[in-house]
Write an enzyme that holds these catalytic residues in place. Sequence first.
Site, short mmCIF file in Angstrom:
data_model
loop_
_atom_site.label_atom_id
_atom_site.label_comp_id
_atom_site.label_asym_id
_atom_site.label_seq_id
_atom_site.Cartn_x
_atom_site.Cartn_y
_atom_site.Cartn_z
N SER A 299 0.61 -1.33 -0.03
CA SER A 299 -0.02 0.16 -0.14
C SER A 299 1.09 1.17 -0.32
O SER A 299 1.95 2.12 -0.51
CB SER A 299 -1.14 0.02 1.29
N ASP A 310 10.22 5.68 -9.95
CA ASP A 310 9.98 6.46 -11.19
C ASP A 310 10.12 7.33 -11.43
O ASP A 310 10.77 7.40 -12.95
CB ASP A 310 8.25 6.46 -11.35
N LYS A 324 -0.92 -4.12 -2.94
CA LYS A 324 -1.83 -3.21 -2.62
C LYS A 324 -2.44 -2.55 -3.26
O LYS A 324 -1.36 -1.58 -2.25
CB LYS A 324 -2.16 -3.79 -1.36
#
Length: 442
Positions: A299, A310, A324
Amino acid sequence: MKKKKMMAMGFLTATAAVALTYSTALLADAPKEGTPTVEASRLQALAKFTKVLSIVEKYYVDEESIETLMNKSIEGMMGKLDAHSSYLNQKGFKDLQVQTKGEFGGLGITVGIKDGALTVIAPIEGTPADKAGLQAGDIILKIDDTPTLDMDIDEAVNLMRGKPKTPIDITIVRKGETKPFVVNIIRDIIKIQSVYAKTIGDDIVYLRVTSFDQKVVDGISKAIRQHNGEAKGFILDLRNNPGGLLDQAVGLVDLFVDKGVIVSQKGRDERENSEYSAHHSATLTEKPLVVLVNEGSASASEIVSGALQDHKRAVLVGKKTFGKGSVQVILPISDTEAIKLTVARYYLPSGRTIQAVGVTPDIIVDRGIVPKTDDDEFAIKEADLKMHLKSELQKIDGNTTDPEADDKTDTNIITEKQVNNDIQLKEAIDILKALIIVKGTH
């Protein structure tokens, strides 16, 4: 005998007749040709459900009230949507309110449904589950004597929660073990230290986040400000961190990234769509960063690690994360009942999703200890011999004080022994040192 046979045949014939009657009735509403409108399809589907409900109420072997059948229908529907949506009956809704508003006895464990099995996402550091040895990736086969097959997450959590100091047996299936085994755990009030900082050597700062509560951004900010002067690089450890508050995850990334999207949230309803971006004013350091993740990172941990990856702001080390990446909301359907419904999914800056996919580290490293060489073995034996001789000298001098008593370990420092017991951390340190050298040459 013939009479019995005829009775059996008569029963089968009657059953077939009933089935045929209802099948014919159900099919009678189907359109003969062409595609029905959306509203017509809805009405046909509702009519079919009503008829099935009526059949079950009338012919099911045990008498069930219409209210019970409706609740079972809702439970079945919510459970089939995804692993995180569920129906909260009166007890379930009350338990949720207790969980979010007050203290309760628990194990200190976060669970999820993975590949259809109730799986440990992560035991939280210092809690009963952690001390009992539960690991990320463990499959919970039974809770006390209750099998977990087809059990939803809320039911499992309710069974594991209970009064502090009461025992519970968890039957575990673990990769690498030949058969299931039972772990006995004593419930306790769960109190978590979510953030702490330590130093490694003279110029590396280790930042540990165990869960994303309301104190994370403040805690990490304080640690960065305190050490940023002498630190040449940072290690952010998100292993076995099951997640928590979204705003804290966004705020943590913002401390290291000065611009661009951190995470976006997208659902069918445009009102659930939102985008969270970094701000130059919030950034505290541009020094090299390595992030540790594993199967227990979920999460909010995946949002942080994925966003930093990224943005090419950090190198990720460890194992693939849990996966998740969906958003749930609690929607009351009465004063005492509610549904927990997945309304959106999280997307990382590159547009990739986390849900059921997870974040793959740049450097894959299994858990374990650093392998010892022959020289290491000799050094350890030499150290043991010196300690033994010191002890013998103290006996001769009449001093029985423990020779290690004055050599207390500073809890704010990670020792070489601790590093050698954690090969993932050792790899992170080596990579960070390389990044520091490269950055220093620019």
